[in-house]
Scaffold this motif. Structure first.
Motif, PDB file in Angstrom:
ATOM      1  N   ASP A 241      -2.273   5.299  -4.938  1.00  0.00           N
ATOM      2  CA  ASP A 241      -2.890   4.613  -3.788  1.00  0.00           C
ATOM      3  C   ASP A 241      -2.852   5.538  -2.573  1.00  0.00           C
ATOM      4  O   ASP A 241      -3.789   5.607  -1.797  1.00  0.00           O
ATOM      5  CB  ASP A 241      -2.138   3.316  -3.447  1.00  0.00           C
ATOM      6  N   LYS A 242      -1.745   6.253  -2.464  1.00  0.00           N
ATOM      7  CA  LYS A 242      -1.527   7.153  -1.329  1.00  0.00           C
ATOM      8  C   LYS A 242      -2.341   8.444  -1.470  1.00  0.00           C
ATOM      9  O   LYS A 242      -2.929   8.926  -0.520  1.00  0.00           O
ATOM     10  CB  LYS A 242      -0.030   7.509  -1.303  1.00  0.00           C
ATOM     11  N   TYR A 243      -2.335   9.009  -2.668  1.00  0.00           N
ATOM     12  CA  TYR A 243      -3.000  10.296  -2.907  1.00  0.00           C
ATOM     13  C   TYR A 243      -4.085  10.138  -3.973  1.00  0.00           C
ATOM     14  O   TYR A 243      -4.014  10.734  -5.046  1.00  0.00           O
ATOM     15  CB  TYR A 243      -1.976  11.358  -3.349  1.00  0.00           C
ATOM     16  N   SER A 244      -5.079   9.325  -3.652  1.00  0.00           N
ATOM     17  CA  SER A 244      -6.133   9.002  -4.632  1.00  0.00           C
ATOM     18  C   SER A 244      -6.929  10.248  -5.038  1.00  0.00           C
ATOM     19  O   SER A 244      -7.530  10.284  -6.105  1.00  0.00           O
ATOM     20  CB  SER A 244      -7.062   7.935  -4.070  1.00  0.00           C
ATOM     21  N   ILE A 245      -6.884  11.281  -4.198  1.00  0.00           N
ATOM     22  CA  ILE A 245      -7.586  12.540  -4.497  1.00  0.00           C
ATOM     23  C   ILE A 245      -7.093  13.157  -5.817  1.00  0.00           C
ATOM     24  O   ILE A 245      -7.834  13.830  -6.529  1.00  0.00           O
ATOM     25  CB  ILE A 245      -7.409  13.533  -3.302  1.00  0.00           C
TER      26      ILE A 245
ATOM     27  N   ALA B  47       1.183  17.214  -2.340  1.00  0.00           N
ATOM     28  CA  ALA B  47       0.022  16.605  -3.006  1.00  0.00           C
ATOM     29  C   ALA B  47      -1.227  17.460  -2.759  1.00  0.00           C
ATOM     30  O   ALA B  47      -2.008  17.716  -3.679  1.00  0.00           O
ATOM     31  CB  ALA B  47      -0.194  15.183  -2.508  1.00  0.00           C
ATOM     32  N   LYS B  48      -1.403  17.920  -1.518  1.00  0.00           N
ATOM     33  CA  LYS B  48      -2.573  18.753  -1.173  1.00  0.00           C
ATOM     34  C   LYS B  48      -2.519  20.085  -1.910  1.00  0.00           C
ATOM     35  O   LYS B  48      -3.528  20.588  -2.403  1.00  0.00           O
ATOM     36  CB  LYS B  48      -2.641  18.991   0.343  1.00  0.00           C
TER      37      LYS B  48
ATOM     38  N   GLU C 153       6.708  10.123  -7.556  1.00  0.00           N
ATOM     39  CA  GLU C 153       6.460   9.368  -6.317  1.00  0.00           C
ATOM     40  C   GLU C 153       7.105   9.990  -5.088  1.00  0.00           C
ATOM     41  O   GLU C 153       6.755   9.675  -3.954  1.00  0.00           O
ATOM     42  CB  GLU C 153       6.916   7.903  -6.475  1.00  0.00           C
ATOM     43  N   ASP C 154       8.076  10.910  -5.288  1.00  0.00           N
ATOM     44  CA  ASP C 154       8.744  11.567  -4.158  1.00  0.00           C
ATOM     45  C   ASP C 154       7.939  12.732  -3.585  1.00  0.00           C
ATOM     46  O   ASP C 154       8.334  13.340  -2.589  1.00  0.00           O
ATOM     47  CB  ASP C 154      10.138  12.075  -4.585  1.00  0.00           C
ATOM     48  N   ILE C 155       6.824  13.063  -4.214  1.00  0.00           N
ATOM     49  CA  ILE C 155       5.968  14.149  -3.710  1.00  0.00           C
ATOM     50  C   ILE C 155       5.430  13.758  -2.338  1.00  0.00           C
ATOM     51  O   ILE C 155       4.949  12.649  -2.142  1.00  0.00           O
ATOM     52  CB  ILE C 155       4.801  14.411  -4.704  1.00  0.00           C
TER      53      ILE C 155
END
Length: 200
Positions: A149-153, A119-120, A112-114
């Motif tokens: 939720d934040k990085y659904s990709i 993430a990209k 979760e700290d990413i």
């Protein structure tokens, strides 16, 4: 289907059952484990895994056991494994890390700290079909859900998930009895009282 799931668990080798026994007791997590073992693969864009559990549960131990199992089952697995926290990963060159772990595994603790840039970068890595890697994301259930939720990709790249469950006192006692039986021992009444006291 619990019969199918139990049959699958029985069809695992004794070593494999022993490898996962300390982590997987609940019915849901057993089914998730079987799914993970069928799904995890070196294809970068899929077959990665999420392991969640509250603080104090040995989620990293389960991640290591899964990777050990894959290493035994998949001859393409290089045996290279690295563990890094989400926070430390934000400061590193991800393509470089992945290059050093081709056909290996990367465990990301407290995923979760990413941050967004990381993430990209991870997503780009997942799009390169030529480089095989297994990525394991670890964190609490709530934190991982918020992360997706934040990085659904990234979510479609993680098609296996195990939510570790904390065991009740009764489940721990029953596990201890079963383990004793497997080792050809039994626990008498005094032993049971002592076991209940220690667990409490």
């Amino acid at each position: 289907d619990s019969n199918k799931e139990n049959a699958s668990l029985r069809s695992m080798s004794k070593e494999a059952r022993e490898l996962f026994a300390p982590y997987i007791q609940g019915r849901q997590s057993k089914a998730q484990l079987m799914n993970a073992l069928d799904t995890v693969s070196l294809a970068a864009y899929t077959g990665n895994i999420v392991i969640t559990g509250r603080e104090g549960l040995d989620t990293i131990g389960l991640a290591r056991s899964l990777i050990r199992y894959i290493q035994q089952e998949d001859t393409n697995f290089s045996g290279k494994v690295a563990k890094i926290s989400g926070n430390s990963l934000n400061k590193r060159n991800i393509p470089e890390i992945v290059e050093g772990l081709v056909n290996g595994a990367l465990i990301i603790q407290k995923a979760e700290d990413i941050n967004e840039a990381t993430a990209k970068s991870l997503y780009k890595v997942f799009q390169q079909e030529t480089r095989g890697i297994i990525v394991v994301l670890e964190g609490t259930k709530r934190a991982i859900n918020t992360f997706f939720d934040k990085y659904s990709i990234l979510e479609p790249c993680f098609n296996a998930r195990i939510d570790m469950e904390a065991l009740s006192n009764e489940a721990l006692v029953s596990f201890a009895k079963k383990y004793a039986r497997e080792q050809e021992y039994s626990i008498d009444e005094f032993g049971m009282l002592a076991l209940h006291r220690v667990i409490a």
